[in-house]
Design a protein around this motif. Structure first.
Motif, PDB file in Angstrom:
ATOM      1  N   VAL A 144       0.858  -1.189   0.000  1.00 51.30           N
ATOM      2  CA  VAL A 144       0.000   0.000   0.000  1.00 51.30           C
ATOM      3  C   VAL A 144       0.895   1.241   0.000  1.00 51.30           C
ATOM      4  CG1 VAL A 144      -1.771   1.277   1.249  1.00 51.30           C
ATOM      5  CG2 VAL A 144      -1.816  -1.229   1.239  1.00 51.30           C
ATOM      6  N   CYS A 145       0.627   2.158  -0.921  1.00 55.82           N
ATOM      7  CA  CYS A 145       1.453   3.354  -1.072  1.00 55.82           C
ATOM      8  C   CYS A 145       0.578   4.603  -1.015  1.00 55.82           C
ATOM      9  CB  CYS A 145       2.195   3.324  -2.405  1.00 55.82           C
ATOM     10  SG  CYS A 145       3.119   1.803  -2.712  1.00 55.82           S
ATOM     11  N   PHE A 146       1.024   5.607  -0.282  1.00 59.90           N
ATOM     12  CA  PHE A 146       0.350   6.902  -0.205  1.00 59.90           C
ATOM     13  C   PHE A 146       1.381   7.944   0.182  1.00 59.90           C
ATOM     14  CE2 PHE A 146      -0.881   4.043   3.331  1.00 59.90           C
ATOM     15  CZ  PHE A 146      -0.067   4.540   4.323  1.00 59.90           C
ATOM     16  N   HIS A 147       1.003   9.204   0.190  1.00 55.33           N
ATOM     17  CA  HIS A 147       1.969  10.273   0.464  1.00 55.33           C
ATOM     18  C   HIS A 147       2.133  10.536   1.959  1.00 55.33           C
ATOM     19  CE1 HIS A 147       4.441  13.776  -0.148  1.00 55.33           C
ATOM     20  NE2 HIS A 147       3.592  14.552   0.498  1.00 55.33           N
ATOM     21  N   HIS A 148       1.038  10.678   2.672  1.00 52.39           N
ATOM     22  CA  HIS A 148       1.085  11.157   4.059  1.00 52.39           C
ATOM     23  C   HIS A 148       1.224  10.007   5.064  1.00 52.39           C
ATOM     24  CE1 HIS A 148      -1.093  14.327   1.830  1.00 52.39           C
ATOM     25  NE2 HIS A 148      -0.654  15.165   2.743  1.00 52.39           N
ATOM     26  N   PRO A 149       2.214  10.057   5.955  1.00 50.98           N
ATOM     27  CA  PRO A 149       2.292   9.046   7.004  1.00 50.98           C
ATOM     28  C   PRO A 149       1.042   9.076   7.887  1.00 50.98           C
ATOM     29  CG  PRO A 149       4.332  10.310   6.890  1.00 50.98           C
ATOM     30  CD  PRO A 149       3.325  11.019   6.031  1.00 50.98           C
ATOM     31  N   PRO A 150       0.508   7.912   8.242  1.00 51.51           N
ATOM     32  CA  PRO A 150      -0.678   7.866   9.099  1.00 51.51           C
ATOM     33  C   PRO A 150      -0.335   7.767  10.585  1.00 51.51           C
ATOM     34  CG  PRO A 150      -0.279   5.694   8.200  1.00 51.51           C
ATOM     35  CD  PRO A 150       0.816   6.580   7.670  1.00 51.51           C
ATOM     36  N   VAL A 151       0.904   8.117  10.934  1.00 50.91           N
ATOM     37  CA  VAL A 151       1.377   8.069  12.322  1.00 50.91           C
ATOM     38  C   VAL A 151       2.230   9.303  12.589  1.00 50.91           C
ATOM     39  CG1 VAL A 151       1.385   5.535  12.434  1.00 50.91           C
ATOM     40  CG2 VAL A 151       3.439   6.747  11.671  1.00 50.91           C
ATOM     41  N   THR A 152       2.465   9.595  13.856  1.00 54.32           N
ATOM     42  CA  THR A 152       3.419  10.645  14.207  1.00 54.32           C
ATOM     43  C   THR A 152       4.832  10.075  14.107  1.00 54.32           C
ATOM     44  OG1 THR A 152       3.265  10.097  16.560  1.00 54.32           O
ATOM     45  CG2 THR A 152       1.797  11.827  15.739  1.00 54.32           C
ATOM     46  N   LEU A 153       5.786  10.967  13.808  1.00 57.44           N
ATOM     47  CA  LEU A 153       7.173  10.548  13.591  1.00 57.44           C
ATOM     48  C   LEU A 153       8.153  11.257  14.514  1.00 57.44           C
ATOM     49  CD1 LEU A 153       7.134  10.622   9.678  1.00 57.44           C
ATOM     50  CD2 LEU A 153       6.927   8.598  11.140  1.00 57.44           C
ATOM     51  N   PHE A 157       6.667  19.587  13.115  1.00 55.99           N
ATOM     52  CA  PHE A 157       6.108  20.252  11.930  1.00 55.99           C
ATOM     53  C   PHE A 157       5.351  19.253  11.064  1.00 55.99           C
ATOM     54  CE2 PHE A 157       6.572  21.461   7.426  1.00 55.99           C
ATOM     55  CZ  PHE A 157       5.834  22.637   7.434  1.00 55.99           C
ATOM     56  N   MET A 158       5.977  18.130  10.754  1.00 58.01           N
ATOM     57  CA  MET A 158       5.347  17.149   9.876  1.00 58.01           C
ATOM     58  C   MET A 158       4.210  16.417  10.574  1.00 58.01           C
ATOM     59  SD  MET A 158       6.899  17.819   7.181  1.00 58.01           S
ATOM     60  CE  MET A 158       5.969  16.669   6.180  1.00 58.01           C
ATOM     61  N   ASP A 159       4.334  16.204  11.872  1.00 55.75           N
ATOM     62  CA  ASP A 159       3.268  15.513  12.607  1.00 55.75           C
ATOM     63  C   ASP A 159       1.971  16.305  12.572  1.00 55.75           C
ATOM     64  OD1 ASP A 159       4.976  13.433  13.178  1.00 55.75           O
ATOM     65  OD2 ASP A 159       5.419  14.096  15.225  1.00 55.75           O
ATOM     66  N   GLY A 160       2.083  17.629  12.409  1.00 56.76           N
ATOM     67  CA  GLY A 160       0.891  18.468  12.338  1.00 56.76           C
ATOM     68  C   GLY A 160       0.180  18.402  11.001  1.00 56.76           C
ATOM     69  N   ILE A 161       0.815  17.794   9.998  1.00 60.54           N
ATOM     70  CA  ILE A 161       0.186  17.703   8.677  1.00 60.54           C
ATOM     71  C   ILE A 161       0.259  16.264   8.153  1.00 60.54           C
ATOM     72  CG2 ILE A 161       0.438  20.113   7.992  1.00 60.54           C
ATOM     73  CD1 ILE A 161       3.006  19.376   6.494  1.00 60.54           C
TER      74      ILE A 161
END
Length: 246
Positions: A144-153, A157-161
């Motif tokens: 399964v491939c998508f752009h946005h991670p479905p978890v916090t990292l 900054f990125m976790d907010g989007i």
């Protein structure tokens, strides 16, 4: 053993230095094409989604010597992306695609929300994914491939989007043991974690690397080389190796 080359966040701008950086990654893949089954590009292929940027991106990725699968990211625009990179009609609908390469089903899922930086997989997209998995059969490995991670990292900054509404995706994956893992981008950092009990791998950024909180001031580190992930699929077991492309 199936080999997947995985890149993300090219951010084509029309700038010669950026183009050189991206082309070096494609050249790196091409030099090893005899051992690679597919190239997966998980979004933010352009920086602003303009027609000119999409045309340039199509030219660069068109030089890849392996089958190439692409999905948009939050910097891309669906109508222009569809025309230039998918050879389709302009549309505002999610650009979901599937492909079976060397016996592996790839679900290229559009997690973008037009006009926003965070991500979401619609109920219709999840329904499409389920249908594709069922049709392929339980003996077919699914990536399964998508752009946005479905978890916090651990990257504020990125976790907010990141991708929201992820519980629905987790439930879908849990229903299908043949989903070997998920591939994404967006965070401009090579990272590995788990989601729904399966591997979740984030590709390094091609255009730049984003910093972790303890790596100094600012967000973007443009001094790091472009990165690529090579995934080896041994049956239903996913193995990931990261490489820098100087």
């Amino acid at each position: 053993m199936t080999v997947i080359a995985h890149i993300s966040d090219l951010h084509v701008t029309g700038d010669a230095a950026r183009r050189s950086r991206i082309c070096a990654v494609v050249d790196h893949v091409n030099a090893r094409a005899d051992g690679i089954d597919v190239l997966v590009v998980t979004g933010d292929i352009t920086d602003d989604g303009t027609p000119a940027q999409n045309t340039e991106a199509a030219e660069i990725l068109g030089a890849a010597r392996v089958p190439t699968l692409v999905i948009p990211g939050n910097h891309d625009r669906r109508p222009e992306f569809s025309r230039a990179l998918l050879a389709g009609a302009a549309t505002d609908l999610p650009l979901n695609r599937s492909a079976t390469v060397a016996g592996v089903l790839y679900l290229m899922c559009d997690s973008t929300i037009p006009g926003r930086d965070d991500g979401w997989l619609s109920d219709a997209s999840l329904g499409w994914m389920e249908s594709e998995i069922v049709a392929a059969g339980a003996d077919t490995p699914v990536v399964v491939c998508f752009h946005h991670p479905p978890v916090t990292l651990g990257m504020p900054f990125m976790d907010g989007i990141r991708q929201i509404g992820e519980d629905r995706l987790a439930d879908l994956i849990a229903r299908h043991p043949n989903v070997v893992g998920s591939l994404c981008g967006h965070a401009h950092t090579g990272a590995v974690t788990t989601f729904a009990g399966r591997p979740l791998v984030i590709a390094p950024g091609v255009s730049a690397t984003l910093k972790l909180p303890f790596e100094g001031e600012g967000i973007v580190d443009a001094t790091q080389p472009a990165g690529i992930a090579f995934h080896q699929l041994d049956g239903f077991r996913l193995i990931t190796h990261f490489r820098s492309v100087v």
